[in-house]
Write a protein that holds these residues in place. Structure first.
Motif, PDB file in Angstrom:
ATOM      1  N   ALA A 287     -44.838  -3.419 -22.907  1.00 13.12           N
ATOM      2  CA  ALA A 287     -45.637  -4.481 -23.478  1.00 13.12           C
ATOM      3  C   ALA A 287     -46.581  -4.975 -22.516  1.00 13.12           C
ATOM      4  O   ALA A 287     -46.364  -5.143 -21.446  1.00 13.12           O
ATOM      5  CB  ALA A 287     -44.598  -5.667 -23.799  1.00 13.12           C
ATOM      6  N   ILE A 288     -47.702  -5.144 -23.148  1.00 12.19           N
ATOM      7  CA  ILE A 288     -49.167  -5.754 -22.387  1.00 12.19           C
ATOM      8  C   ILE A 288     -49.396  -7.059 -22.787  1.00 12.19           C
ATOM      9  O   ILE A 288     -49.307  -7.575 -24.046  1.00 12.19           O
ATOM     10  CB  ILE A 288     -50.057  -4.918 -22.438  1.00 12.19           C
ATOM     11  N   ILE A 289     -49.353  -8.074 -21.780  1.00 15.42           N
ATOM     12  CA  ILE A 289     -49.286  -9.564 -22.074  1.00 15.42           C
ATOM     13  C   ILE A 289     -50.428 -10.141 -21.489  1.00 15.42           C
ATOM     14  O   ILE A 289     -50.880  -9.722 -20.495  1.00 15.42           O
ATOM     15  CB  ILE A 289     -48.118 -10.204 -21.975  1.00 15.42           C
TER      16      ILE A 289
ATOM     17  N   THR B  12     -48.123  -6.029 -17.460  1.00 13.99           N
ATOM     18  CA  THR B  12     -47.401  -4.720 -18.047  1.00 13.99           C
ATOM     19  C   THR B  12     -46.002  -5.046 -17.874  1.00 13.99           C
ATOM     20  O   THR B  12     -45.177  -5.237 -16.683  1.00 13.99           O
ATOM     21  CB  THR B  12     -47.957  -3.560 -17.526  1.00 13.99           C
ATOM     22  N   VAL B  13     -45.217  -5.104 -19.070  1.00  9.39           N
ATOM     23  CA  VAL B  13     -43.809  -5.340 -18.929  1.00  9.39           C
ATOM     24  C   VAL B  13     -43.215  -3.761 -19.436  1.00  9.39           C
ATOM     25  O   VAL B  13     -43.338  -3.390 -20.708  1.00  9.39           O
ATOM     26  CB  VAL B  13     -43.198  -6.302 -19.726  1.00  9.39           C
ATOM     27  N   ARG B  14     -42.407  -3.020 -18.688  1.00  7.64           N
ATOM     28  CA  ARG B  14     -41.671  -1.724 -18.944  1.00  7.64           C
ATOM     29  C   ARG B  14     -40.411  -2.059 -19.710  1.00  7.64           C
ATOM     30  O   ARG B  14     -39.634  -2.796 -18.810  1.00  7.64           O
ATOM     31  CB  ARG B  14     -41.763  -0.928 -17.915  1.00  7.64           C
TER      32      ARG B  14
ATOM     33  N   SER C 278     -39.485  -3.404 -15.384  1.00  9.52           N
ATOM     34  CA  SER C 278     -40.572  -4.059 -14.516  1.00  9.52           C
ATOM     35  C   SER C 278     -41.532  -4.868 -15.113  1.00  9.52           C
ATOM     36  O   SER C 278     -41.580  -4.962 -16.374  1.00  9.52           O
ATOM     37  CB  SER C 278     -41.295  -2.808 -13.671  1.00  9.52           C
ATOM     38  N   TYR C 279     -42.009  -5.680 -14.437  1.00  7.79           N
ATOM     39  CA  TYR C 279     -43.067  -6.719 -14.872  1.00  7.79           C
ATOM     40  C   TYR C 279     -44.036  -6.779 -13.755  1.00  7.79           C
ATOM     41  O   TYR C 279     -44.104  -7.229 -12.581  1.00  7.79           O
ATOM     42  CB  TYR C 279     -42.420  -8.143 -15.102  1.00  7.79           C
TER      43      TYR C 279
ATOM     44  N   LEU D 249     -41.550 -15.198 -17.366  1.00 14.47           N
ATOM     45  CA  LEU D 249     -42.756 -14.557 -17.274  1.00 14.47           C
ATOM     46  C   LEU D 249     -43.463 -15.444 -15.894  1.00 14.47           C
ATOM     47  O   LEU D 249     -44.394 -14.968 -15.403  1.00 14.47           O
ATOM     48  CB  LEU D 249     -43.889 -14.841 -18.442  1.00 14.47           C
ATOM     49  N   GLY D 250     -42.987 -16.642 -15.729  1.00 16.26           N
ATOM     50  CA  GLY D 250     -43.608 -17.487 -14.807  1.00 16.26           C
ATOM     51  C   GLY D 250     -43.946 -18.702 -15.273  1.00 16.26           C
ATOM     52  O   GLY D 250     -44.454 -18.773 -16.615  1.00 16.26           O
TER      53      GLY D 250
END
Length: 362
Positions: free
Chosen positions: A285-287, A305-307, A315-316, A260-261
């Motif tokens: 997923a929403i973070i 958003t992580v699809r 995607s992120y 995620l970084g």
């Protein structure tokens, strides 16, 4: 004397930054508004059967209940339903009861939505968790199996305390049957179960003091009980720890589904199961990324958003940015939670607010 004390108490209130929604950027068609700006240190969110929004807090000792009686998307009332608790960050609603995490204890407020004006005293469900406050506050949630999942973070930046810490556990709603689910998790402050698979996914915070860009926070999938995700031996799936990694191999641990970084402080995460947002968001997923505290150039301070397609990350991408402007921060997202109408709540512990994100076709 009482008057002077009251004035001093007012002056000493936390310096929450006012919400600055005009600085936020969302994809076309999305809108954000203040649901309430009267929730100091707002952290985890939970929604009751009658639509009450419950909010845990850090750096405060309170649990809040927000009600939007007229359905206009703004909470008219904010009640304190519990106080005097130790870091009551986590809240989870089930069968009329509100469960609250308070470091070493899991508490419950029975039949809470029928007693918002006269809340019951919290009952101890399980008081056997560690007392350390370093990574001691807990995000909690009920899984599809009806069990309450409770993380136990590492009581340090990086250390090896065996299988007593750095893990996710679960227990029955009455506090019995406590068991381990997964290991090697430095500190998870957000998790949810993927629609269609019911597999547990969680965010985890990487260790500090390895530089600006190492290691990354991670999004992870649990595919079997007892998996080990590497901490403190291996970070982000591919980097051995300078101290604890000696003699270890990253190949022996489960790698993350997504990096995620570095230092983004990924906290609350939920899968979007509503219908209001466009189809590409369904099942994503929403973070909430709370943001770095020890990086030369700040990172995080956003909602992402992580699809996914099954276990594969497609995607992120950002959903909300702008909580930081020119290295100056006014907001720190802490959790996300859907409302029954498919809109999305976002808590912000720096501004002491909860926002509501809606979508209408442009």
């Amino acid at each position: 004397m009482r008057m002077i004390a009251a004035v001093l108490m007012f002056v000493a209130l936390p310096l929450a930054a006012a919400p600055q929604l005009d600085k936020l950027t969302l994809p076309k068609g999305f809108h954000i508004a203040v649901y309430s700006d009267q929730v100091p240190n707002a952290r985890e969110l939970a929604v009751g059967a009658k639509g009450t929004v419950f909010v845990g807090s850090n750096d405060a000792d309170k649990v809040y209940a927000l009600t939007d009686a007229n359905g206009d998307g703004v909470a008219e009332r904010v009640r304190v339903i519990a106080s005097g608790l130790q870091l009551p960050v986590g809240v989870a609603f089930r069968n009329g009861d509100l469960y609250v995490s308070a470091v070493s204890r899991i508490l419950v407020l029975r039949d809470i939505e029928n007693h918002l004006d006269d809340p019951p005293a919290p009952e101890v469900v399980n008081g056997s968790f560690p007392t350390e406050t370093h990574h001691g506050w807990k995000f909690i949630a009920f899984g599809p199996d009806g069990k309450l999942y409770v993380p136990i973070g590492a009581p340090c930046n990086v250390c090896d305390r065996g299988k007593a810490y750095a893990k996710i556990t679960r227990m029955n709603a009455d506090g019995s049957g406590l068991e381990d689910v997964a290991y090697g998790i430095r500190n998870s402050v957000g998790f949810d179960w993927q629609p269609g698979t019911d597999r547990l996914w969680f965010t985890s915070n990487g260790r500090d003091l390895m530089g600006d860009d190492m290691p990354s926070d991670t999004l992870n999938e649990v595919t079997r009980s007892g998996q080990h995700f590497g901490f403190p031996y291996c970070h982000q799936g591919d980097t051995l720890d300078p101290q604890f990694g000696q003699g270890k191999r990253c190949a022996d641990y489960t790698p993350p589904a997504l990096k995620l970084g570095p230092h983004v402080a990924s906290l609350g995460m939920r899968f979007y199961t509503g219908k209001q947002f466009p189809a590409p968001y369904h099942g994503a997923a929403i973070i909430a990324e709370h943001g770095s505290w020890n990086r030369t150039k700040k990172s995080g301070y956003r909602v992402m958003t992580v699809r996914l397609k099954g276990s594969k990350v497609l995607s992120y991408e950002p959903l909300i940015t702008g909580f930081m402007q020119d290295e100056k921060v006014w907001g720190r997202p802490a959790d996300v939670q859907m409302l029954p109408d498919g809109s999305l709540l976002v808590s912000d512990d720096l501004a002491g607010a909860v926002y509501r994100v809606t979508y209408s076709a442009p």
